[in-house]
Design a protein around this motif. Structure first.
Motif, short mmCIF file in Angstrom:
data_model
loop_
_atom_site.label_atom_id
_atom_site.label_comp_id
_atom_site.label_asym_id
_atom_site.label_seq_id
_atom_site.Cartn_x
_atom_site.Cartn_y
_atom_site.Cartn_z
N VAL A 51 1.29 -1.72 -0.24
CA VAL A 51 -0.11 0.06 0.41
C VAL A 51 0.82 0.96 -0.63
O VAL A 51 0.30 1.97 -0.55
CB VAL A 51 -0.93 0.03 0.75
N LEU A 52 1.90 1.19 0.75
CA LEU A 52 3.11 2.12 0.82
C LEU A 52 3.42 2.74 -0.45
O LEU A 52 4.14 3.57 -0.87
CB LEU A 52 3.95 2.07 2.10
N GLN A 53 3.87 1.72 -1.04
CA GLN A 53 5.11 1.86 -2.58
C GLN A 53 3.78 2.16 -3.26
O GLN A 53 4.20 2.41 -4.06
CB GLN A 53 4.94 0.62 -2.30
N LEU A 54 2.65 2.12 -3.84
CA LEU A 54 1.35 2.11 -4.38
C LEU A 54 0.91 3.41 -3.82
O LEU A 54 0.34 4.02 -5.32
CB LEU A 54 0.21 0.98 -4.59
N GLY A 55 0.76 3.69 -2.89
CA GLY A 55 -0.01 5.19 -2.53
C GLY A 55 -1.73 4.84 -2.98
O GLY A 55 -1.95 5.83 -3.01
N THR A 56 -2.03 3.53 -2.19
CA THR A 56 -3.04 3.81 -2.70
C THR A 56 -3.23 2.03 -2.59
O THR A 56 -2.42 0.49 -2.85
CB THR A 56 -4.15 4.12 -3.80
N GLY A 57 -4.42 1.51 -2.07
CA GLY A 57 -5.27 0.00 -1.67
C GLY A 57 -5.33 -0.32 -0.57
O GLY A 57 -4.93 -1.46 -0.33
N SER A 58 -5.47 0.47 0.20
CA SER A 58 -5.69 -0.58 1.80
C SER A 58 -7.14 -1.64 1.65
O SER A 58 -6.80 -1.88 2.94
CB SER A 58 -6.09 1.03 2.88
N ASN A 59 -7.74 -0.80 0.76
CA ASN A 59 -8.92 -2.15 1.44
C ASN A 59 -8.50 -3.27 0.33
O ASN A 59 -10.04 -4.90 0.16
CB ASN A 59 -10.37 -1.13 0.58
N LEU A 60 -7.28 -3.56 -0.56
CA LEU A 60 -7.12 -4.56 -1.50
C LEU A 60 -6.52 -5.39 -0.66
O LEU A 60 -6.06 -5.24 0.52
CB LEU A 60 -6.98 -4.27 -2.64
N ASP A 110 14.42 -2.74 12.29
CA ASP A 110 13.51 -2.31 13.09
C ASP A 110 12.29 -1.54 11.98
O ASP A 110 11.42 -1.21 12.24
CB ASP A 110 13.18 -1.12 13.71
N GLY A 111 12.81 -2.48 10.77
CA GLY A 111 12.19 -2.79 9.21
C GLY A 111 10.42 -3.17 9.68
O GLY A 111 9.77 -2.47 8.75
N LEU A 112 10.18 -4.15 9.81
CA LEU A 112 8.99 -4.11 10.33
C LEU A 112 8.19 -3.12 11.25
O LEU A 112 6.66 -2.44 10.49
CB LEU A 112 8.32 -6.06 10.72
N ARG A 113 8.62 -2.78 11.90
CA ARG A 113 8.01 -1.76 13.35
C ARG A 113 7.72 -0.28 11.72
O ARG A 113 6.94 0.30 12.28
CB ARG A 113 8.65 -1.24 13.71
N LYS A 114 8.79 0.40 11.00
CA LYS A 114 9.23 1.29 10.58
C LYS A 114 7.57 0.76 8.95
O LYS A 114 7.38 1.69 9.01
CB LYS A 114 10.37 1.36 9.93
N ILE A 115 7.55 -0.26 8.66
CA ILE A 115 6.71 -0.52 8.34
C ILE A 115 5.13 -0.44 7.95
O ILE A 115 4.37 0.66 7.90
CB ILE A 115 7.17 -2.07 7.17
N PHE A 116 4.84 -0.93 9.25
CA PHE A 116 3.83 -0.51 10.39
C PHE A 116 3.68 0.88 11.16
O PHE A 116 2.13 1.63 10.95
CB PHE A 116 3.34 -1.65 11.92
N VAL A 117 4.40 1.69 11.26
CA VAL A 117 4.17 3.01 11.62
C VAL A 117 4.01 3.89 11.27
O VAL A 117 3.34 4.92 10.35
CB VAL A 117 5.74 3.06 12.74
N SER A 118 4.69 3.96 9.61
CA SER A 118 4.58 4.34 7.85
C SER A 118 2.92 4.42 7.62
O SER A 118 2.33 5.69 6.81
CB SER A 118 5.69 4.21 7.64
N TYR A 119 2.47 3.10 7.74
CA TYR A 119 1.61 2.14 6.54
C TYR A 119 0.73 3.61 7.52
O TYR A 119 -0.70 3.93 6.98
CB TYR A 119 1.22 0.67 7.28
N ASP A 120 0.75 3.37 9.58
CA ASP A 120 -0.22 4.02 10.14
C ASP A 120 -0.49 5.45 9.97
O ASP A 120 -1.66 5.71 9.70
CB ASP A 120 -0.31 3.80 11.84
N TYR A 121 0.58 6.25 9.67
CA TYR A 121 0.65 7.42 9.10
C TYR A 121 -0.29 7.93 7.81
O TYR A 121 -0.91 8.77 8.04
CB TYR A 121 1.93 8.17 8.84
N TRP A 122 -0.13 6.65 7.04
CA TRP A 122 -0.77 6.77 5.60
C TRP A 122 -1.64 6.88 5.89
O TRP A 122 -2.70 7.86 5.54
CB TRP A 122 0.24 5.96 4.69
N ILE A 123 -2.03 5.94 6.82
CA ILE A 123 -4.19 5.28 6.90
C ILE A 123 -4.80 7.26 7.54
O ILE A 123 -5.62 7.76 7.38
CB ILE A 123 -4.31 4.65 8.28
N LYS A 124 -3.97 7.85 8.10
CA LYS A 124 -4.46 8.81 9.30
C LYS A 124 -4.62 10.04 8.17
O LYS A 124 -5.16 10.88 7.89
CB LYS A 124 -3.65 9.17 10.01
N GLN A 125 -3.12 9.76 7.52
CA GLN A 125 -3.43 11.11 6.55
C GLN A 125 -4.14 11.03 5.28
O GLN A 125 -4.96 12.11 5.26
CB GLN A 125 -1.92 11.18 5.71
#
Length: 129
Positions: A51-60, A110-125
């Motif tokens: 989702v972060l790579q594509l910038g879309t698709g959190s519902n897929l 901390d790769g996995l943690r960073k992915i989840f933190v970035s995803y959470d931030y993206w979702i909020k944005q």
């Protein structure tokens, strides 16, 4: 992760040896089953990373997101993949390329943690929380 990488590389190189019908659907189902057999540990964070790579698709699902990455200009990537053996191969290659990139990112400190933190931030944005 090296045993996963070795298996996925073997499947990538010799897809026809592993599957009677070497289709994206069959390969993705195998990868999903493999991940499930490893209690979700192999692909934990993969959907969020996609989702972060594509910038879309959190519902897929990740299987659909891989197709969006493989066929970015297609209005319906799910239809594009079934059009020929070449598109099946393109989707399979994309799947394994993306998994390899994901595992490189996840292997960082901390790769996995960073992915989840970035995803959470993206979702909020996106206002999707």
């Amino acid at each position: 992760m090296s045993k996963h990488h070795e298996l996925f590389e073997s499947i990538r190189k010799r897809t026809g040896m592993y599957f009677q019908e070497p289709t994206y659907s069959a390969v993705a189902a195998f990868v999903l089953g493999y991940d499930t057999a490893h209690e979700g540990g192999v692909l934990s964070g993969f959907k969020e990373w996609l989702v972060l790579q594509l910038g879309t698709g959190s519902n897929l699902t990740w299987t659909a997101l891989v197709l969006h990455a493989a066929f970015p200009d297609e209005p319906s990537p799910q239809d594009a993949v079934v059009s020929s053996p070449a598109t099946q191969r393109q989707a399979i290659e994309s799947l394994f390329n993306l998994i390899a990139e994901f595992h490189e990112t996840r292997a960082n400190r901390d790769g996995l943690r960073k992915i989840f933190v970035s995803y959470d931030y993206w979702i909020k944005q996106q206002g999707l929380e």
